[in-house]
Design a protein around this motif. Structure first.
Motif, short mmCIF file in Angstrom:
data_model
loop_
_atom_site.label_atom_id
_atom_site.label_comp_id
_atom_site.label_asym_id
_atom_site.label_seq_id
_atom_site.Cartn_x
_atom_site.Cartn_y
_atom_site.Cartn_z
N GLY A 113 -60.25 20.30 37.00
CA GLY A 113 -61.00 21.55 37.12
C GLY A 113 -60.28 22.58 37.97
O GLY A 113 -59.10 22.47 38.27
N GLY A 114 -61.03 23.63 38.34
CA GLY A 114 -60.46 24.70 39.14
C GLY A 114 -59.52 25.56 38.33
O GLY A 114 -59.80 25.96 37.20
N THR A 115 -58.38 25.85 38.90
CA THR A 115 -57.31 26.60 38.23
C THR A 115 -56.02 25.83 38.44
O THR A 115 -55.76 25.31 39.53
N ALA A 116 -55.22 25.71 37.41
CA ALA A 116 -54.00 24.90 37.52
C ALA A 116 -52.96 25.39 36.54
O ALA A 116 -53.27 26.01 35.51
N VAL A 117 -51.72 25.09 36.87
CA VAL A 117 -50.60 25.29 35.95
C VAL A 117 -50.31 23.97 35.27
O VAL A 117 -50.23 22.92 35.92
N GLY A 118 -50.19 24.02 33.95
CA GLY A 118 -49.86 22.84 33.17
C GLY A 118 -48.50 23.00 32.51
O GLY A 118 -48.22 24.05 31.92
N THR A 119 -47.66 21.98 32.63
CA THR A 119 -46.35 22.00 31.97
C THR A 119 -46.20 20.72 31.16
O THR A 119 -47.13 19.93 31.04
N GLY A 120 -45.01 20.52 30.59
CA GLY A 120 -44.83 19.40 29.68
C GLY A 120 -45.62 19.68 28.41
O GLY A 120 -45.41 20.69 27.75
N ARG A 121 -46.55 18.80 28.11
CA ARG A 121 -47.47 19.05 26.99
C ARG A 121 -48.76 19.71 27.47
O ARG A 121 -49.73 19.79 26.73
N GLY A 122 -48.75 20.16 28.72
CA GLY A 122 -49.92 20.76 29.33
C GLY A 122 -50.62 19.82 30.28
O GLY A 122 -51.57 20.21 30.97
N ASP A 123 -50.16 18.56 30.34
CA ASP A 123 -50.83 17.53 31.13
C ASP A 123 -50.19 17.29 32.49
O ASP A 123 -50.72 16.52 33.29
N GLU A 124 -49.05 17.92 32.75
CA GLU A 124 -48.42 17.81 34.06
C GLU A 124 -48.94 18.95 34.91
O GLU A 124 -48.53 20.11 34.74
N LEU A 125 -49.87 18.65 35.81
CA LEU A 125 -50.68 19.68 36.46
C LEU A 125 -50.26 19.94 37.89
O LEU A 125 -49.93 19.02 38.64
N SER A 143 -45.01 34.78 36.80
CA SER A 143 -45.40 34.82 38.21
C SER A 143 -46.53 35.80 38.48
O SER A 143 -47.32 35.62 39.40
N GLY A 144 -46.63 36.84 37.65
CA GLY A 144 -47.71 37.81 37.81
C GLY A 144 -49.08 37.20 37.60
O GLY A 144 -50.08 37.65 38.19
N VAL A 145 -49.15 36.17 36.75
CA VAL A 145 -50.43 35.48 36.52
C VAL A 145 -50.88 34.79 37.80
O VAL A 145 -52.04 34.90 38.22
N LEU A 146 -49.96 34.08 38.43
CA LEU A 146 -50.30 33.35 39.65
C LEU A 146 -50.64 34.31 40.78
O LEU A 146 -51.56 34.05 41.57
N GLN A 147 -49.96 35.44 40.84
CA GLN A 147 -50.26 36.44 41.87
C GLN A 147 -51.65 37.04 41.67
O GLN A 147 -52.40 37.23 42.62
N ALA A 148 -52.00 37.32 40.41
CA ALA A 148 -53.31 37.91 40.12
C ALA A 148 -54.43 36.92 40.43
O ALA A 148 -55.47 37.29 40.98
N LEU A 149 -54.23 35.64 40.09
CA LEU A 149 -55.23 34.62 40.39
C LEU A 149 -55.38 34.45 41.90
O LEU A 149 -56.49 34.36 42.42
N ARG A 150 -54.25 34.43 42.59
CA ARG A 150 -54.27 34.25 44.04
C ARG A 150 -54.99 35.41 44.73
O ARG A 150 -55.68 35.23 45.72
N ALA A 151 -54.83 36.60 44.16
CA ALA A 151 -55.46 37.78 44.74
C ALA A 151 -56.92 37.91 44.31
O ALA A 151 -57.66 38.73 44.87
N GLY A 152 -57.36 37.14 43.31
CA GLY A 152 -58.71 37.28 42.79
C GLY A 152 -58.94 38.62 42.14
O GLY A 152 -60.04 39.18 42.21
N ASP A 153 -57.90 39.16 41.49
CA ASP A 153 -57.92 40.53 40.96
C ASP A 153 -57.99 40.50 39.44
O ASP A 153 -56.97 40.27 38.77
N PRO A 154 -59.17 40.73 38.85
CA PRO A 154 -59.28 40.66 37.39
C PRO A 154 -58.45 41.72 36.67
O PRO A 154 -57.94 41.47 35.57
#
Length: 313
Positions: free
Chosen positions: A155-167, A217-228
């Motif tokens: 849950g929460g928010t996460a980055v997935g790599t590989g087939r999406g399962d490496e969190l 990286s802009g995605v992670l920055q926007a999530l971190r800032a809580g800026d929709p």
């Protein structure tokens, strides 16, 4: 993830997800694609009740309007049944389980409803059977069932790599407001990926792909800032173009949402659910009303929310 004693029924809940960013690498020799995705768990949930039994069975209900259960399998091909059987085989448990699942995530909608079923089932059966697996062990089992299952557990928010399962967990401040336009049909994930491969073949030389994509990286920055507003500028999905090719009407849905106040819209996962990001709660309410007036089936959701967890009835 176990409790003392052996309860006769266990209630667990796991969330659906939105891919706020999804980059898909080239088709590899094993038939899979490398992915880089940013997941956010949202407040549409699958509720699983696991009852002690001798065999493995599942039945479905839905308290969410617009959820069509007619195509959901109830045999051994169902992902929740697969999850229960995998846990039993792994731990040496020789009994079974009767699963009752209330679905609120769209079926074949690109929001990981089946994966949420599997995640909630793993947790429920671990408690019901007193098998005592750790969180990491459940995550490893989840990865064997499908790329989205580990995230439904986390849950929460996460980055997935590989087939999406490496969190890797990602920091997200505040609450994001989503309005989801549900379709009265599903899209096959393998068909959407196949269409992506064909789309890239048709446009060789025009489209550049990479074997190991990365989340912007802009995605992670926007999530971190809580800026929709910042997140809206960088939301992206490589599967959107093939989904639109298979179902051109999705383009009209995207346009309608953005004309009625959405900061941005994106096809979630392989579709056909369209996720619209609203600036705030008032904007989400206004967008929900506008899309409902256009005779779309819409629901509001917020994110991020917790992953699979035990519910006390």
């Amino acid at each position: 993830m176990t409790s003392v004693g052996s309860p006769t029924v266990v209630h667990t809940r796991a969330p659906g997800k939105i891919n706020v960013f999804l980059a898909v690498g080239d088709l590899q020799d094993d038939g899979y694609h490398e992915l880089a995705t940013a997941y956010q768990a949202v407040s549409l949930y699958e509720d699983v009740r696991a009852h002690a039994a001798n065999d493995f069975t599942v039945r479905f209900t839905s308290s969410q309007a617009g959820i069509d259960l007619s195509g959901v399998p109830t045999d051994d091909s169902n992902l929740a049944i697969k999850a229960a059987r995998l846990l039993a085989e792994t731990t040496g448990y020789d009994g079974g389980v009767s699963l009752s699942i209330d679905k609120n995530v769209p079926v074949a909608g690109g929001m990981g409803g089946g994966s949420a079923d599997a995640a909630a089932t793993l947790l429920a059966c671990d408690i019901l059977w007193n098998t005592g697996l750790s969180r990491d062990e459940l995550l490893r089992l989840g990865a064997k069932l499908g790329a989205d299952v580990p995230f439904a557990l986390m849950g929460g928010t996460a980055v997935g790599t590989g087939r999406g399962d490496e969190l890797s967990p990602a920091l997200a401040q505040g609450t994001f407001q989503w309005v989801l336009a549900l379709a009265d049909y599903g899209l096959s994930t393998p068909e959407v990926y196949s269409e992506l491969d064909q789309h890239r073949l048709r446009h060789q030389g025009e489209i550049t792909t990479v074997r190991q994509p990365r989340v912007d990286s802009g995605v992670l920055q926007a999530l971190r800032a809580g800026d929709p507003a910042r997140l809206a500028d960088v939301m992206y999905n490589d599967l959107q173009a093939p989904a639109l090719h298979l179902e051109p009407g999705l383009g009209e849905v995207l346009e309608l949402g953005e004309q009625n106040g959405a900061l941005a819209g994106v096809v979630s996962g392989s579709g056909p659910t369209v996720a619209f990001l609203a600036p705030d709660l008032d904007g989400a309410l206004e967008l929900q009303i506008a899309l409902s007036a256009a005779r779309l089936d819409v629901v509001r959701a917020t994110g991020p929310v917790h992953g699979a967890r035990l519910i006390a009835d």
